[in-house]
Design a protein around this motif. Structure first.
Motif, PDB file in Angstrom:
ATOM      1  N   GLY A  11      50.157  71.433  21.276  1.00 13.55           N
ATOM      2  CA  GLY A  11      49.385  71.282  20.051  1.00 13.55           C
ATOM      3  C   GLY A  11      49.982  70.214  19.152  1.00 13.55           C
ATOM      4  N   ARG A  24      46.513  72.201  16.024  1.00 15.02           N
ATOM      5  CA  ARG A  24      45.324  72.146  16.888  1.00 15.02           C
ATOM      6  C   ARG A  24      45.817  72.128  18.328  1.00 15.02           C
ATOM      7  N   VAL A  25      45.508  73.174  19.080  1.00 13.05           N
ATOM      8  CA  VAL A  25      45.958  73.299  20.464  1.00 13.05           C
ATOM      9  C   VAL A  25      44.888  72.784  21.417  1.00 13.05           C
ATOM     10  N   LYS A  27      40.867  71.073  21.616  1.00 13.76           N
ATOM     11  CA  LYS A  27      39.882  70.362  20.798  1.00 13.76           C
ATOM     12  C   LYS A  27      38.758  69.873  21.701  1.00 13.76           C
ATOM     13  N   ASP A  41      43.068  76.908  17.344  1.00 14.76           N
ATOM     14  CA  ASP A  41      43.966  76.500  16.276  1.00 14.76           C
ATOM     15  C   ASP A  41      45.001  77.582  16.052  1.00 14.76           C
TER      16      ASP A  41
END
Length: 106
Positions: A11, A24-25, A27, A41
């Motif tokens: 992330g 944010r891991v 997206k 997230d």
């Protein structure tokens, strides 16, 4: 059945909403590999001021959301705007899990 790790994802720190700090891991660039997960997230800071801002109104129509609080607490607020508007607000403590499916609104 033996399982192996296929892909590791690291992330990155970013902000969302009204400047809420998060990691944010997953997206939109990872949706193909991790389908059906659209995003993931992590809110893992220790400074409460990093998370006091709210997210602006945004739709969750047609998707499922899962919230999990491992430590600490958060306020989970949902505002429904259809024919009438109403709001629910819940303080979520450690080990809280919330699952929502919001269908389409016509």
């Amino acid at each position: 059945m033996e399982r192996t790790v296929k892909t590791k994802v690291k992330g990155f720190r970013t902000t969302g909403g009204a400047v809420v700090n998060l990691v944010r891991v997953l997206k939109n660039q990872t949706t193909k590999e991790f389908y059906p997960i659209l995003m993931l997230d992590s809110f893992d800071g220790v400074n409460p001021d990093d998370y006091t801002a709210e997210f602006p109104m945004h739709p969750h129509r047609g998707i499922e959301t899962i919230s999990y609080v491992s430590r600490g607490k958060m306020v989970h607020k949902i505002v429904w705007v259809m024919k009438t508007e109403f709001q629910t607000e819940r303080v979520c403590q450690a080990n809280y899990v919330n699952f929502n499916f919001i269908g389409s609104v016509r």
